[in-house]
Motif scaffolding. Structure first.
Motif, short mmCIF file in Angstrom:
data_model
loop_
_atom_site.label_atom_id
_atom_site.label_comp_id
_atom_site.label_asym_id
_atom_site.label_seq_id
_atom_site.Cartn_x
_atom_site.Cartn_y
_atom_site.Cartn_z
N GLN A 80 0.97 -1.16 -0.10
CA GLN A 80 0.16 0.13 -0.13
C GLN A 80 0.84 1.13 -0.07
O GLN A 80 0.67 2.29 -0.77
N ALA A 81 1.87 1.21 0.78
CA ALA A 81 2.72 2.49 0.84
C ALA A 81 3.61 2.83 -0.62
O ALA A 81 3.59 3.62 -1.04
N SER A 82 3.91 1.46 -1.27
CA SER A 82 4.37 1.43 -2.71
C SER A 82 3.43 2.01 -3.65
O SER A 82 3.66 3.09 -4.19
N GLN A 83 2.22 1.46 -3.49
CA GLN A 83 1.34 1.90 -4.53
C GLN A 83 0.92 3.67 -4.24
O GLN A 83 0.60 4.22 -5.13
N ARG A 84 0.94 3.97 -3.03
CA ARG A 84 0.70 5.66 -2.80
C ARG A 84 1.80 6.36 -2.76
O ARG A 84 1.74 7.69 -2.74
N GLY A 85 3.13 5.86 -3.31
CA GLY A 85 4.27 6.72 -3.43
C GLY A 85 5.01 6.96 -2.15
O GLY A 85 5.68 7.92 -2.00
N ARG A 86 4.41 6.42 -0.82
CA ARG A 86 5.31 6.86 0.19
C ARG A 86 6.54 5.88 0.37
O ARG A 86 7.55 6.34 1.13
N LEU A 87 6.58 4.77 -0.17
CA LEU A 87 7.68 3.84 -0.32
C LEU A 87 8.31 3.88 -1.54
O LEU A 87 7.70 3.73 -2.28
N ASP A 88 9.76 4.30 -1.69
CA ASP A 88 10.35 4.17 -2.99
C ASP A 88 10.36 2.59 -3.36
O ASP A 88 11.26 1.84 -2.75
N ALA A 89 9.43 2.42 -4.32
CA ALA A 89 9.47 1.05 -4.71
C ALA A 89 8.97 0.98 -6.35
O ALA A 89 8.55 1.93 -6.77
N VAL A 90 9.43 -0.21 -6.89
CA VAL A 90 8.96 -0.36 -8.31
C VAL A 90 8.46 -1.58 -8.46
O VAL A 90 8.43 -2.51 -7.81
N GLN A 91 7.12 -1.48 -9.69
CA GLN A 91 6.61 -2.93 -9.78
C GLN A 91 7.13 -3.31 -11.18
O GLN A 91 7.31 -2.69 -12.26
N GLY A 92 7.80 -4.71 -11.17
CA GLY A 92 8.30 -5.26 -12.33
C GLY A 92 7.14 -5.42 -13.35
O GLY A 92 5.71 -5.80 -13.08
N SER A 93 7.55 -5.75 -14.57
CA SER A 93 6.77 -6.53 -15.59
C SER A 93 5.92 -7.68 -15.13
O SER A 93 5.12 -8.07 -15.55
N ASP A 94 6.65 -8.48 -13.99
CA ASP A 94 6.05 -9.14 -13.48
C ASP A 94 5.04 -9.17 -12.43
O ASP A 94 4.36 -10.37 -11.93
N GLY A 95 4.68 -8.25 -12.21
CA GLY A 95 3.67 -7.59 -11.19
C GLY A 95 4.03 -7.57 -9.74
O GLY A 95 3.37 -7.06 -9.01
N ILE A 96 5.32 -7.95 -9.70
CA ILE A 96 5.91 -8.10 -8.16
C ILE A 96 6.58 -6.48 -7.75
O ILE A 96 7.38 -5.85 -8.67
N TRP A 97 6.40 -6.11 -6.69
CA TRP A 97 6.65 -4.81 -6.17
C TRP A 97 8.13 -5.19 -5.49
O TRP A 97 8.29 -6.12 -4.80
N ARG A 98 9.16 -4.33 -5.86
CA ARG A 98 10.49 -4.41 -5.20
C ARG A 98 10.86 -3.04 -4.57
O ARG A 98 10.55 -2.12 -5.09
#
Length: 121
Positions: A80-98
């Motif tokens: 949720q923090a990743s999706q909201r831009g609060r956590l620096d993360a990327v979603q790969g083409s495989d759908g997995i957040w890193r």
């Protein structure tokens, strides 16, 4: 213990998986090893992501969010923090957040700070 002696990482079957584990053992006793094999394989994969990958990767290396789960941050909270831009993360083409341990630490330090809107917004 048998898997560890053979050089495999430890497999942890959680209490919430008890019913599935017991059912898989019963099937294995009857000659169907598929369910038990799948349960052990998934547990091994989850434990690799949870315990091994973050320690090997280093603090700035991107790893799946599942590898960054702690008592403080569940997988759902990190996603949720990743999706909201609060956590620096990327979603790969495989759908997995890193993300990285370093990014989670930065999020931890700033997560309780209020965001203020610019005047006129």
């Amino acid at each position: 213990m048998v898997l560890v002696r053979l050089g495999y990482p430890p497999v942890i079957i959680f209490k919430r998986q008890r019913d599935a584990y017991l059912a898989a053992l019963q099937k294995a006793d009857a000659g169907d090893y598929g369910a038990l094999g799948e349960l052990v394989a998934r547990a091994m994969y989850d434990n690799l992501n949870r315990f091994i990958v973050p320690n090997v990767a280093g603090p700035a290396r991107l790893v799946p969010l599942a590898a960054l789960v702690t008592a403080e941050f569940s997988l759902a909270a990190l996603r949720q923090a990743s999706q909201r831009g609060r956590l620096d993360a990327v979603q790969g083409s495989d759908g997995i957040w890193r993300s990285s341990r370093k990014a989670v630490e930065a999020y931890r330090a700033t997560r309780n700070q209020r965001r203020y809107r610019a005047e006129g917004s």
